[in-house]
Design an enzyme around this catalytic site. Structure first.
Site, PDB file in Angstrom:
ATOM      1  N   LYS A  77       0.830  -1.168   0.062  1.00 20.92           N
ATOM      2  CA  LYS A  77       0.143  -0.002   0.054  1.00 20.92           C
ATOM      3  C   LYS A  77       0.789   1.257  -0.025  1.00 20.92           C
ATOM      4  CE  LYS A  77      -1.761   2.890   2.820  1.00 20.92           C
ATOM      5  NZ  LYS A  77      -1.785   4.223   1.825  1.00 20.92           N
ATOM      6  N   SER A  90       5.326   7.668  10.115  1.00 23.51           N
ATOM      7  CA  SER A  90       5.337   8.348  11.329  1.00 23.51           C
ATOM      8  C   SER A  90       5.344   7.358  12.550  1.00 23.51           C
ATOM      9  CB  SER A  90       4.463   9.492  11.454  1.00 23.51           C
ATOM     10  OG  SER A  90       2.991   8.760  11.429  1.00 23.51           O
ATOM     11  N   THR A  91       5.764   7.940  13.567  1.00 17.10           N
ATOM     12  CA  THR A  91       5.908   7.046  15.013  1.00 17.10           C
ATOM     13  C   THR A  91       4.497   6.746  15.391  1.00 17.10           C
ATOM     14  OG1 THR A  91       8.104   7.679  15.354  1.00 17.10           O
ATOM     15  CG2 THR A  91       6.689   6.983  17.331  1.00 17.10           C
ATOM     16  N   ALA A  92       3.607   8.005  15.297  1.00 17.86           N
ATOM     17  CA  ALA A  92       2.075   7.570  15.612  1.00 17.86           C
ATOM     18  C   ALA A  92       1.493   6.741  15.002  1.00 17.86           C
ATOM     19  CB  ALA A  92       1.359   9.034  15.377  1.00 17.86           C
ATOM     20  N   THR A  93       1.542   6.644  13.576  1.00 13.79           N
ATOM     21  CA  THR A  93       0.974   5.717  12.873  1.00 13.79           C
ATOM     22  C   THR A  93       1.523   4.297  13.152  1.00 13.79           C
ATOM     23  OG1 THR A  93       0.370   7.423  11.036  1.00 13.79           O
ATOM     24  CG2 THR A  93       0.235   4.944  10.409  1.00 13.79           C
ATOM     25  N   GLY A  94       2.889   4.168  13.197  1.00 14.36           N
ATOM     26  CA  GLY A  94       3.593   3.021  13.476  1.00 14.36           C
ATOM     27  C   GLY A  94       3.150   2.310  14.753  1.00 14.36           C
ATOM     28  N   GLU A 145       9.811   1.165  10.617  1.00 18.27           N
ATOM     29  CA  GLU A 145      10.891   2.105  10.480  1.00 18.27           C
ATOM     30  C   GLU A 145      10.285   3.393  10.466  1.00 18.27           C
ATOM     31  OE1 GLU A 145      13.002   4.649   9.237  1.00 18.27           O
ATOM     32  OE2 GLU A 145      12.823   3.826   7.109  1.00 18.27           O
ATOM     33  N   CYS A 158      13.433  10.268   6.915  1.00 22.56           N
ATOM     34  CA  CYS A 158      13.438  10.128   8.370  1.00 22.56           C
ATOM     35  C   CYS A 158      14.738  10.127   8.980  1.00 22.56           C
ATOM     36  CB  CYS A 158      12.931   8.363   8.330  1.00 22.56           C
ATOM     37  SG  CYS A 158      13.910   7.461   7.493  1.00 22.56           S
ATOM     38  N   GLU A 181       9.801  15.694  15.108  1.00 23.09           N
ATOM     39  CA  GLU A 181      10.098  15.484  13.750  1.00 23.09           C
ATOM     40  C   GLU A 181       9.281  16.520  12.671  1.00 23.09           C
ATOM     41  OE1 GLU A 181       9.142  11.736  11.585  1.00 23.09           O
ATOM     42  OE2 GLU A 181      11.088  11.880  10.962  1.00 23.09           O
TER      43      GLU A 181
HETATM   44  P1  ADP Z   1       3.255  10.584   6.901  1.00 21.12           P
HETATM   45  O1  ADP Z   1       2.826  10.919   5.793  1.00 21.12           O
HETATM   46  O2  ADP Z   1       3.760  11.422   8.013  1.00 21.12           O
HETATM   47  O3  ADP Z   1       4.622   9.437   6.734  1.00 21.12           O
HETATM   48  P2  ADP Z   1       1.716   8.091   8.001  1.00 21.12           P
HETATM   49  O4  ADP Z   1       2.918   7.636   8.772  1.00 21.12           O
HETATM   50  O5  ADP Z   1       0.772   8.120   8.641  1.00 21.12           O
HETATM   51  O6  ADP Z   1       2.110   9.758   7.601  1.00 21.12           O
HETATM   52  O7  ADP Z   1       1.777   7.430   6.584  1.00 21.12           O
HETATM   53  C1  ADP Z   1       2.566   6.431   6.094  1.00 21.12           C
HETATM   54  C2  ADP Z   1       1.629   5.458   5.386  1.00 21.12           C
HETATM   55  O8  ADP Z   1       1.077   4.846   6.415  1.00 21.12           O
HETATM   56  C3  ADP Z   1       1.006   5.939   4.293  1.00 21.12           C
HETATM   57  O9  ADP Z   1       0.721   4.842   3.419  1.00 21.12           O
HETATM   58  C4  ADP Z   1      -0.469   6.235   4.916  1.00 21.12           C
HETATM   59  O10 ADP Z   1      -1.495   5.974   4.043  1.00 21.12           O
HETATM   60  C5  ADP Z   1      -0.334   4.828   5.923  1.00 21.12           C
HETATM   61  N1  ADP Z   1      -1.536   5.043   7.102  1.00 21.12           N
HETATM   62  C6  ADP Z   1      -1.831   6.074   7.756  1.00 21.12           C
HETATM   63  N2  ADP Z   1      -2.517   5.914   8.732  1.00 21.12           N
HETATM   64  C7  ADP Z   1      -2.804   4.530   8.522  1.00 21.12           C
HETATM   65  C8  ADP Z   1      -3.690   3.712   9.360  1.00 21.12           C
HETATM   66  N3  ADP Z   1      -4.404   4.115  10.189  1.00 21.12           N
HETATM   67  N4  ADP Z   1      -3.605   2.380   8.811  1.00 21.12           N
HETATM   68  C9  ADP Z   1      -2.766   1.893   8.001  1.00 21.12           C
HETATM   69  N5  ADP Z   1      -2.061   2.613   7.074  1.00 21.12           N
HETATM   70  C10 ADP Z   1      -2.036   3.768   7.685  1.00 21.12           C
END
Ligand code: ADP
Length: 497
Positions: free
Chosen positions: A180, A234-238, A255, A289, A390
């Site tokens: 994705k 991002s760390t929050a999403t990770g 990562e 990063c 960041e």
């Molecule tokens: P950034 O754009 O700051 O790197 P993210 O870490 O949120 O932001 O995005 C990195 C990837 O994670 C993108 O492909 C984004 O679509 C995906 N993403 C964001 N939120 C989610 C989620 N809740 N579940 C799965 N994938 C996500």
């Protein structure tokens, strides 16, 4: 369905060897960061599409890919590398249109990507097991096996590279994949699927679903047939995805973000250090990063170094990423552009001194796109938000230190631990710092070096797991132990001892 200009190209998803429309029938626009105009519409995938892709990948894992001899798998992976090499210029052009990185930089990067496929293709038939010196009457051996369906979720800053860091080892280990890309930059992953087809991958081995994180990313992560989640972002999403994966005890590699220190000692070759610091923060317009976003300078050379740094930074030509003369391109999307400018305000409010930059560059060339001048703050202390959070943009925070202990203390006073740079002629000092710095990569008298041969990943909130090198493939393997009894008779289980 939302209506879009018919002039825009339509990008569909690639599932089970077919180009497919999203179940919802919906599309969204992808924008060129230089013109700030949409150039294509992209399928807005959802849970039904995620399910279809993961099932296709699972069938391929149980079927042709899983049954194929590893040497054959290696041959196909190698062929994909060759095809990427042959199509590097076209892929670079598409990448630039989607994320605004410099064309020259993307050409260079994409010409390097095949190395990942060659390296892991070579490893595919070298994944060997071990016979154990067992203390029981048995032959016991163990061997690494693939995990199954792996999901790779990548961000917009280097889509094809970051995807390849995951795809090449995952495939070489015998897994299948659902990729994705980020919603802002889906085009190169889709273009890659044409090459995947030409390379001879059976249908379902590699699938691409596009769309937004919550809508299509999460269903991939939570799908019961997904066995591994590889994420860069991002760390929050990770952290969120880690918690989702934990529910089903899925393997993850993360990562994540960084706030990496670049430490300049007073004995360093200052001209080299200037180049390293500038490349570390303004390369890729700061959208990496590993950006060296905290500059730590030893007090004795602080003023001299900062002056040299500002003078060199001012020579950077900011503008059209397709122009070979351009050295710094736009920010990849509007949201990020606004976030970066927001941090300029935050830094000023917190008392940092703006040395250069801090705004959109003057002139027509940068009037429409998402441009921010290379920006340097001095007088930063490590408690300020600009030193802790960041930014993911071209903003450098400068801090002062007196001795090595203080430099290490400041450098390690961060929730991140992705990378660090050390500039000195004293190799004993460099080695001591390399031991003491809490970071997954330490660069001495260089910065931002990445290779397919060398493990890469984060300490602390910068991540889990390692990509690249032989260690990278272990993320995608699990160990099975097998016991073959050599006893003539099985002991009576009711008689212990
Ligand atoms: P950034 O754009 O700051 O790197 P993210 O870490 O949120 O932001 O995005 C990195 C990837 O994670 C993108 O492909 C984004 O679509 C995906 N993403 C964001 N939120 C989610 C989620 N809740 N579940 C799965 N994938 C996500």
């Amino acid at each position: 369905m939302t209506s879009h200009s018919p002039a825009l190209r339509t990008l569909d998803m690639y599932i089970d060897g077919q180009w497919v429309k999203p179940a919802s029938g919906q599309y969204f626009e992808t924008v060129d960061p230089f013109t700030a105009q949409p150039w294509a519409i992209v399928a807005r995938g959802g849970a039904a599409d995620a399910d279809r892709a993961v099932r296709a990948a699972h069938r391929a894992f149980k079927g042709p890919w899983g049954k194929m001899h590893p040497s054959e798998r290696g041959k196909i992976i190698h062929r994909l590398g060759t095809l990427i090499e042959e199509h590097a210029d076209l892929l670079a052009e598409i990448e630039v249109r989607d994320n605004g990185r410099l064309l020259a930089e993307m050409q260079h990067q994409i010409r390097y990507i095949p190395k990942w496929y060659y390296y892991y293709a070579g490893l595919a038939d070298k994944i060997e097991g071990v016979v154990h010196p067992c203390d029981k009457p048995a032959l016991s051996y163990s061997r690494p096996e693939p995990l199954g369906v792996c999901v790779a979720i990548v961000p917009w800053n280097a889509p094809l590279l970051l995807l390849s860091l995951k795809a090449a080892p995952a495939l070489a280990a015998g897994n299948t994949l659902v990729l994705k890309p980020a919603e802002h930059t889906s085009a190169t992953a889709l273009k890659l699927m044409e090459l995947v087809e030409a390379a001879g991958f059976p249908p379902g081995v590699i699938n691409v679903v596009t769309g937004f994180g919550k809508e299509v990313g999460e269903p991939l992560v939570t799908h019961p047939l997904t066995r591994h989640v590889g994420f860069t972002g991002s760390t929050a999403t990770g952290a969120h995805l880690y918690s989702l994966a934990a529910k089903d005890v899925k393997r993850v590699s993360l990562e994540l973000g960084g706030k990496s220190p670049n430490i300049v000692f007073d004995d360093a070759d200052l001209d080299n250090a200037v180049r390293g610091v500038v490349g570390g923060i303004f390369g890729a317009t700061g959208q990496t990063c590993i950006a060296g976003s905290r500059l730590l300078v030893q007090r004795r050379v602080h003023d001299e170094f900062v002056e040299k740094l500002a003078a060199f930074t001012r020579t950077a030509r900011v503008g059209d990423p397709r122009d070979v003369r351009t050295q710094v391109g736009p920010i990849a999307n509007k949201m990020q552009f606004e976030k970066v400018l927001g941090y300029v305000d935050i830094a000023r409010q917190d008392g940092a001194e703006l040395l250069i930059g801090g705004k959109r560059p003057d002139g027509d060339e940068c009037a429409r796109g998402f441009f921010v001048e290379p920006t340097i703050f001095t007088g930063v202390n490590n408690g300020m938000r600009i030193a802790r959070e960041e930014v993911f943009g071209p903003i450098l925070s400068t801090l002062v230190f007196d001795d090595a202990d203080e430099a290490v203390a400041i450098a390690n006073d961060s929730e991140f631990g992705l990378a660090a740079g050390v500039w000195t002629r004293d190799m004993k000092l460099a080695l001591r710092l390399s031991d003491q710095l809490e970071a997954g990569s330490v660069w001495v008298n260089t910065y931002r070096d990445i290779s397919y041969t060398t493990p890469f990943g984060g300490y602390k909130k910068s991540g889990i797991g390692r990509e690249n090198g032989a260690e990278g493939i272990r993320e995608y393997l699990q160990t099975k132990a097998v016991w073959l009894s050599t006893a003539d008779e099985i002991a009576n289980p009711f008689v212990i001892g």
